[in-house]
Design an enzyme around this catalytic site. Structure first.
Site, PDB file in Angstrom:
ATOM      1  N   ARG A 128      -8.583   3.836   6.305  1.00  0.00           N
ATOM      2  CA  ARG A 128      -9.575   3.798   7.237  1.00  0.00           C
ATOM      3  C   ARG A 128      -9.533   5.227   7.994  1.00  0.00           C
ATOM      4  NH1 ARG A 128      -8.464  -0.239  11.590  1.00  0.00           N
ATOM      5  NH2 ARG A 128      -9.808  -1.422   9.908  1.00  0.00           N
ATOM      6  N   TYR A 129      -8.269   5.848   8.130  1.00  0.00           N
ATOM      7  CA  TYR A 129      -8.229   7.066   8.520  1.00  0.00           C
ATOM      8  C   TYR A 129      -8.392   8.189   7.441  1.00  0.00           C
ATOM      9  CZ  TYR A 129      -6.829   4.813  12.983  1.00  0.00           C
ATOM     10  OH  TYR A 129      -6.694   3.910  13.975  1.00  0.00           O
ATOM     11  N   ARG A 132      -4.386   8.977   5.883  1.00  0.00           N
ATOM     12  CA  ARG A 132      -3.386   8.115   5.898  1.00  0.00           C
ATOM     13  C   ARG A 132      -3.960   6.742   5.523  1.00  0.00           C
ATOM     14  NH1 ARG A 132      -4.607   9.438  10.991  1.00  0.00           N
ATOM     15  NH2 ARG A 132      -4.441   8.143  12.850  1.00  0.00           N
ATOM     16  N   CYS A 141       6.799 -13.079   6.537  1.00  0.00           N
ATOM     17  CA  CYS A 141       7.744 -12.502   7.597  1.00  0.00           C
ATOM     18  C   CYS A 141       8.912 -13.502   7.858  1.00  0.00           C
ATOM     19  CB  CYS A 141       6.981 -12.539   8.692  1.00  0.00           C
ATOM     20  SG  CYS A 141       5.521 -11.396   8.757  1.00  0.00           S
ATOM     21  N   CYS A 145       4.918 -14.636  14.568  1.00  0.00           N
ATOM     22  CA  CYS A 145       4.196 -14.300  15.766  1.00  0.00           C
ATOM     23  C   CYS A 145       3.028 -14.961  15.992  1.00  0.00           C
ATOM     24  CB  CYS A 145       4.085 -12.903  15.934  1.00  0.00           C
ATOM     25  SG  CYS A 145       5.396 -11.777  15.326  1.00  0.00           S
ATOM     26  N   CYS A 148      -0.267 -12.757  15.616  1.00  0.00           N
ATOM     27  CA  CYS A 148      -0.521 -11.847  14.485  1.00  0.00           C
ATOM     28  C   CYS A 148      -1.778 -11.568  14.449  1.00  0.00           C
ATOM     29  CB  CYS A 148       0.052 -12.506  13.361  1.00  0.00           C
ATOM     30  SG  CYS A 148       0.255 -11.384  12.008  1.00  0.00           S
ATOM     31  N   ARG A 150      -2.739 -10.443  11.761  1.00  0.00           N
ATOM     32  CA  ARG A 150      -2.926 -10.708  10.263  1.00  0.00           C
ATOM     33  C   ARG A 150      -2.707 -12.173   9.771  1.00  0.00           C
ATOM     34  NH1 ARG A 150      -0.085  -5.404   9.057  1.00  0.00           N
ATOM     35  NH2 ARG A 150      -1.798  -3.995   9.978  1.00  0.00           N
ATOM     36  N   ASP A 308      -4.907  -8.151  20.137  1.00  0.00           N
ATOM     37  CA  ASP A 308      -6.187  -8.127  19.165  1.00  0.00           C
ATOM     38  C   ASP A 308      -6.758  -9.547  19.425  1.00  0.00           C
ATOM     39  OD1 ASP A 308      -6.078  -5.599  18.125  1.00  0.00           O
ATOM     40  OD2 ASP A 308      -4.588  -6.438  16.501  1.00  0.00           O
ATOM     41  N   ASP A 345      -6.795  -1.556  19.416  1.00  0.00           N
ATOM     42  CA  ASP A 345      -7.500  -1.514  18.302  1.00  0.00           C
ATOM     43  C   ASP A 345      -8.841  -1.886  18.152  1.00  0.00           C
ATOM     44  OD1 ASP A 345      -7.437  -1.066  15.151  1.00  0.00           O
ATOM     45  OD2 ASP A 345      -5.423  -1.625  14.982  1.00  0.00           O
ATOM     46  N   LYS A 352      -7.613   2.741  16.405  1.00  0.00           N
ATOM     47  CA  LYS A 352      -6.890   2.693  17.671  1.00  0.00           C
ATOM     48  C   LYS A 352      -7.483   3.558  18.727  1.00  0.00           C
ATOM     49  CE  LYS A 352      -2.496   1.569  15.325  1.00  0.00           C
ATOM     50  NZ  LYS A 352      -3.155   1.659  13.722  1.00  0.00           N
TER      51      LYS A 352
END
Ligand SMILES: *Cc1c(COP(=O)(O)O)cnc(C)c1O
Ligand code: SF4
Length: 387
Positions: A128-129, A132, A141, A145, A148, A150, A308, A345, A352
């Site tokens: 995206r950037y 990076r 995981c 969470c 999450c 994702r 999010d 985000d 961000k």
């Protein structure tokens, strides 16, 4: 039920651990408890295991029965020990035990709020950037969470194992000389074996223009037993930075502090990301306690994320106004190192965006009027040639 009682009274701590082990038909044995593979094999997954761990509410019982098809449920014994079995509002519990509200879809909810799928250039690689990339290392995981970002990928079995994707990822990175920073995240990269991690990091590190490699991981919070000297050696060998994930001071237990010590003593720079969550950490004192606890174990708070808008997380999200109020209550009121950057985000793939209360009241004719942490105003006058 917090780290202080656990530290002060090992007998009480081991009594709860024994109760937890008995749910799996075993008795507490410190050597087994400290083995991360034992922890992974004894995670709380099934509703009947939760019935024995906690006094469940109706909403949690329905949540456990119905949400796992959408997004897996799992909690390590280590993390389960931190949950207050009698308090449905326990901040640890709200992060990992599903509730019926997860089935609700609110206005603005999305399955991929950060628009990662849109910026995916190779399976599991998000660019995206300009300089990076984000590499999704795997889709599991240690625990899940409930908020999450994702959840569309994590635990869904949709992402091919990294060895099968790695050649394409490396080829992309080699061809894109503008990329200098690789962030491995997930799923949790620290669940890979040392050998696998060594290979992946070695291949990324062999690319001359990649100068910065970091790993995002919640393993130190969910599974501190995973932080072994062998793992630290691999991270050190490849000069990796770590971004940990903590949401509440109660997560910083003696075992977690030891894991952070091992990493910091091993020369691994440590940052931390926190998600702002309703009923978990949405007041100034709770955030301060968390960030102070992290500084004590040499972890620098990096980002505080507005939660999010993932489908089914409405009950865990706060308003943006609340976030601004909280970050204003921290900046200047405590050590600068203890204050992360509050970011949203931007939904739809905007990346961000840092958020803070207005600190520039006005800026005209070469004079900036500033508001400080205590609410008083001061002026800064530009040098003559800019006026
Ligand atoms: C967060 C993120 C990064 C890293 O951003 P930093 O501000 O450098 O920490 C890179 N790529 C994607 C897609 C991200 O979401
Ligand atoms: S550790 Fe990260 S990737 Fe895994 S469930 Fe939590 S937020 Fe999602």
């Amino acid at each position: 039920m917090n780290e202080n009682t656990a530290a002060a009274d090992p007998l009480i701590a081991s009594a709860r651990r024994d109760e937890i082990c008995r749910i799996f038909g075993e008795s507490y044995d410190p050597a087994r408890w400290n083995d991360w593979r034992w922890q992974m094999r004894h995670r709380f997954i099934k509703p009947e295991q939760f019935e024995k761990l906690l006094r469940l509410t109706t909403s949690e019982r329905r949540g456990l029965a119905m949400t796992h098809e959408k997004f897996a449920v799992a909690i390590t014994p280590h993390f389960a020990e931190l949950i207050d079995p009698d308090d449905p509002n326990c901040p640890i519990r709200r992060q990992v035990v599903p509730r019926e509200e997860e089935l609700l879809v609110g206005p603005g909810d999305m399955t991929d709020p950060c628009g990662e799928d849109h910026d995916e250039v190779v399976p599991g690689l998000v660019h995206r950037y300009p300089d990076r990339v984000l590499l999704l290392a795997l889709d599991t995981c240690a625990a899940y969470c409930r908020y999450c970002t994702r959840s569309r990928l994590v635990s869904q079995g949709e992402l091919d194992p990294l060895p099968r994707r790695l050649d394409a990822v490396i080829a992309y990175l080699e061809a894109h000389t503008e990329v200098r920073d690789v962030l491995l995240s997930g799923g949790d990269p620290l669940l890979m074996s040392e050998d696998r991690l060594d290979e992946v990091l070695g291949r990324i590190r062999a690319i001359p223009h990649i100068e910065f490699v970091r790993i995002g991981s919640r393993v130190p919070s969910f599974l501190p037993q995973r932080i072994t000297p062998e793992l630290v050696a691999v991270l050190r060998k490849h000069r990796v930075w770590l971004s940990l994930h903590f949401c509440h001071a109660r997560e910083v237990t003696p075992d977690v502090a030891n894991a952070c010590d091992l990493l910091a003593d091993g020369g691994i720079p440590l940052g931390s990301q926190t998600v702002l969550l309703k009923g978990v950490n949405d007041d100034v004192q709770t955030l301060k306690d968390l960030f102070h606890a992290l500084l004590k174990v040499r972890v620098r708070p990096y980002y505080l994320y507005q939660c999010d808008p993932v489908v089914g997380t409405g009950h865990l999200r706060t308003s943006v106004a609340k976030g601004i109020e909280l970050i204003s209550g921290l900046r200047g009121h405590t050590t600068g190192y203890a204050v992360p950057t509050y970011v949203i985000d931007a939904p739809g793939g905007g990346g961000k965006v840092p958020i803070q209360a207005e600190t520039i009241v006005s800026y005209e004719n070469g004079q900036a009027l500033l508001r400080n942490w205590a609410g008083r105003t001061y002026s800064y006058v530009d040098p003559a040639e800019h006026a």
